[in-house]
Design an enzyme around this catalytic site. Structure first.
Site, PDB file in Angstrom:
ATOM      1  N   HIS A 203     -43.274-112.058  40.960  1.00 18.50           N
ATOM      2  CA  HIS A 203     -41.931-111.705  40.470  1.00 18.50           C
ATOM      3  C   HIS A 203     -40.835-111.927  41.529  1.00 18.50           C
ATOM      4  CE1 HIS A 203     -43.762-109.587  37.005  1.00 18.50           C
ATOM      5  NE2 HIS A 203     -44.596-109.037  37.855  1.00 18.50           N
ATOM      6  N   ASP A 204     -40.980-111.261  42.658  1.00 19.80           N
ATOM      7  CA  ASP A 204     -39.883-111.220  43.632  1.00 19.80           C
ATOM      8  C   ASP A 204     -39.551-112.585  44.221  1.00 19.80           C
ATOM      9  OD1 ASP A 204     -41.051-108.031  44.941  1.00 19.80           O
ATOM     10  OD2 ASP A 204     -39.724-108.512  43.255  1.00 19.80           O
TER      11      ASP A 204
ATOM     12  N   ASP B  27     -39.214-103.483  48.492  1.00 15.66           N
ATOM     13  CA  ASP B  27     -40.205-102.396  48.583  1.00 15.66           C
ATOM     14  C   ASP B  27     -41.606-102.986  48.775  1.00 15.66           C
ATOM     15  OD1 ASP B  27     -40.810-101.741  45.021  1.00 15.66           O
ATOM     16  OD2 ASP B  27     -40.232-103.574  46.039  1.00 15.66           O
TER      17      ASP B  27
ATOM     18  N   ASP C  64     -42.910-108.835  47.205  1.00 14.75           N
ATOM     19  CA  ASP C  64     -41.779-108.795  48.151  1.00 14.75           C
ATOM     20  C   ASP C  64     -42.135-109.589  49.404  1.00 14.75           C
ATOM     21  OD1 ASP C  64     -42.109-106.015  46.715  1.00 14.75           O
ATOM     22  OD2 ASP C  64     -39.973-106.157  47.175  1.00 14.75           O
TER      23      ASP C  64
ATOM     24  N   ASN D  12     -42.515 -99.570  45.132  1.00 13.20           N
ATOM     25  CA  ASN D  12     -43.974 -99.751  45.025  1.00 13.20           C
ATOM     26  C   ASN D  12     -44.744 -98.653  45.748  1.00 13.20           C
ATOM     27  OD1 ASN D  12     -44.123-102.190  43.531  1.00 13.20           O
ATOM     28  ND2 ASN D  12     -43.462-103.299  45.361  1.00 13.20           N
TER      29      ASN D  12
ATOM     30  N   PHE E 260     -40.105-102.210  36.054  1.00 16.09           N
ATOM     31  CA  PHE E 260     -40.313-101.184  37.077  1.00 16.09           C
ATOM     32  C   PHE E 260     -39.095-100.981  37.985  1.00 16.09           C
ATOM     33  CE2 PHE E 260     -42.806 -98.503  39.785  1.00 16.09           C
ATOM     34  CZ  PHE E 260     -42.424 -98.797  41.084  1.00 16.09           C
ATOM     35  N   ASN E 261     -38.565-102.047  38.574  1.00 20.53           N
ATOM     36  CA  ASN E 261     -37.478-101.884  39.555  1.00 20.53           C
ATOM     37  C   ASN E 261     -36.272-101.163  38.960  1.00 20.53           C
ATOM     38  OD1 ASN E 261     -38.899-103.128  41.585  1.00 20.53           O
ATOM     39  ND2 ASN E 261     -37.934-105.132  41.307  1.00 20.53           N
TER      40      ASN E 261
ATOM     41  N   THR F 156     -35.302-106.993  45.874  1.00 20.78           N
ATOM     42  CA  THR F 156     -36.549-107.244  45.141  1.00 20.78           C
ATOM     43  C   THR F 156     -37.278-105.932  44.852  1.00 20.78           C
ATOM     44  OG1 THR F 156     -37.680-107.610  47.252  1.00 20.78           O
ATOM     45  CG2 THR F 156     -36.873-109.563  46.078  1.00 20.78           C
TER      46      THR F 156
HETATM   47  O1  RIB Z   1     -41.742-105.359  37.983  1.00 21.06           O
HETATM   48  C1  RIB Z   1     -42.010-106.112  39.145  1.00 21.06           C
HETATM   49  C2  RIB Z   1     -41.319-105.522  40.330  1.00 21.06           C
HETATM   50  O2  RIB Z   1     -41.836-104.223  40.593  1.00 21.06           O
HETATM   51  C3  RIB Z   1     -41.571-106.323  41.628  1.00 21.06           C
HETATM   52  O3  RIB Z   1     -40.438-106.221  42.445  1.00 21.06           O
HETATM   53  C4  RIB Z   1     -42.713-105.596  42.273  1.00 21.06           C
HETATM   54  O4  RIB Z   1     -42.717-105.723  43.707  1.00 21.06           O
HETATM   55  C5  RIB Z   1     -42.396-104.185  41.907  1.00 21.06           C
HETATM   56  O5  RIB Z   1     -41.436-103.695  42.816  1.00 21.06           O
HETATM   57 CA    CA Z   2     -40.645-105.501  44.764  1.00 18.56          CA
END
Ligand code: RIB
Ligand code: CA
Length: 312
Positions: free
Chosen positions: A239-240, A13, A18, A42, A166-167, A125
């Site tokens: 993160h990703d 996203d 990403d 996102n 979040f994801n 991701t």
């Molecule tokens: O929590 C981090 C994740 O949430 C990452 O993948 C960032 O791109 C958002 O999607």
């Molecule tokens: Ca992401």
């Protein structure tokens, strides 16, 4: 005899991190990108799809792209405060050079998996909407997936609620299906990704490489840092990128196998990833949960990767 590149399906996203994950993938000779699919996270699915195509144009990724779906039960949860109104604010990205194929993401993923001579690795991701739908529509293809290297979840804590990352929170039903699919998971959750940080000095090293990609990545990092600075972070958590980096530089990471369950109910805990650290449930592990990273080595990967386009 050099090893065959790992065939990967990117699903995300974009999203600043990403885009950086996809940059590592596009630069690595150890990986071969078979397809790119977008998911809602996102930003809205329309914006993440447009961003995916722009990132592919920037990186010269030669693969088909398809638009994915929106969360199974929940509603879209765009986060302009983190990634901006476009979902990828702060840099000058090119316009798309291709259109999405006239197939849903699930069908492109299925087509690519069927035609791959070797089992593939899926690299989600963002929310797991597309991956869950793929396994629901084509369960027979699960045996053609060697593993899922995903960014999502957190055993110790969340980042969007105290319990949920979040994801996973955007589509807990999808995540639950993926974690119960039986396909091996490498989980790049917050336990490791909050340590996978690039510092302003790394932004400068990346920019100093030169070329269009290094400039765009450095600009994206400067924008992304605004959000992190507001939280008191000394750098950006990418993160990703961990979900990709692990595939070709696993020596930079530590982790442990455990059974992980996804909470879809829970008054306070919807979207939590519950790691059975002490094997109290007695279930066979379904995930290799990453917990540690050599941060300097991780940062060096980015400098090395952007050098791939230094003459552009
Ligand atoms: O929590 C981090 C994740 O949430 C990452 O993948 C960032 O791109 C958002 O999607
Ligand atoms: Ca992401």
């Amino acid at each position: 005899m050099s090893k065959q590149p790992i065939p990967v399906l990117l699903d995300g996203d974009p999203g600043h991190d990403d885009a950086m994950a996809w940059m590592l993938a596009a630069a690595s000779p150890a990986l071969k990108i078979l397809s790119v699919t977008s998911c809602s996270g996102n930003q809205t699915i329309e914006k993440t799809t447009y961003n995916a195509l722009r990132v592919m144009a920037l990186l010269g990724i030669n693969a088909p792209m398809a638009m994915g779906g929106t969360p199974m039960l929940g509603k879209e949860m765009p986060v302009p405060a983190v990634h901006g109104a476009s979902g990828l604010d702060g840099a000058d990205l090119p316009e798309p050079k291709q259109a999405p194929v006239d197939l849903p993401a699930v069908e492109l993923m299925a087509q690519v998996i069927r035609s791959s001579p070797d089992p593939v690795t899926i690299v989600p991701t963002g929310p797991l909407t597309n991956v869950a739908a793929l396994f629901a529509a084509h369960p027979e293809l699960k045996s053609r997936v060697e593993r899922i290297s995903l960014m999502g979840g957190g055993i110790a804590h969340g980042n969007w609620t105290p319990a949920a990352e979040f994801n996973i929170l955007v589509d807990p039903e999808a995540a639950d299906m993926v974690y119960r699919s039986g396909v091996p998971i490498v989980m790049a959750g917050l336990d490791v990704t909050e340590k996978a940080m690039l510092m302003p000095s790394d932004f400068d090293r990346i920019r100093a490489v030169g070329g269009k990609v290094s400039t765009v990545i450095a600009d994206l990092l400067e924008f992304f840092f605004q959000f992190h600075k507001s939280l008191g972070y000394p750098g950006c958590t990418i993160h990703d990128a961990v979900a990709v980096a692990y595939l070709y530089a696993p020596e930079l990471f530590t982790g442990t196998d455990m059974y992980v369950a996804v909470e879809t109910g829970g008054r306070y805990t919807r979207g939590a990833t519950i790691g059975d650290v002490h094997n109290l449930w007695g279930k066979a592990p379904n995930a290799h949960v990453l917990t540690g990273v050599d941060r300097e080595g991780f940062a060096d990967l980015f400098v090395e990767a952007v050098s791939h386009w230094k003459e552009d």
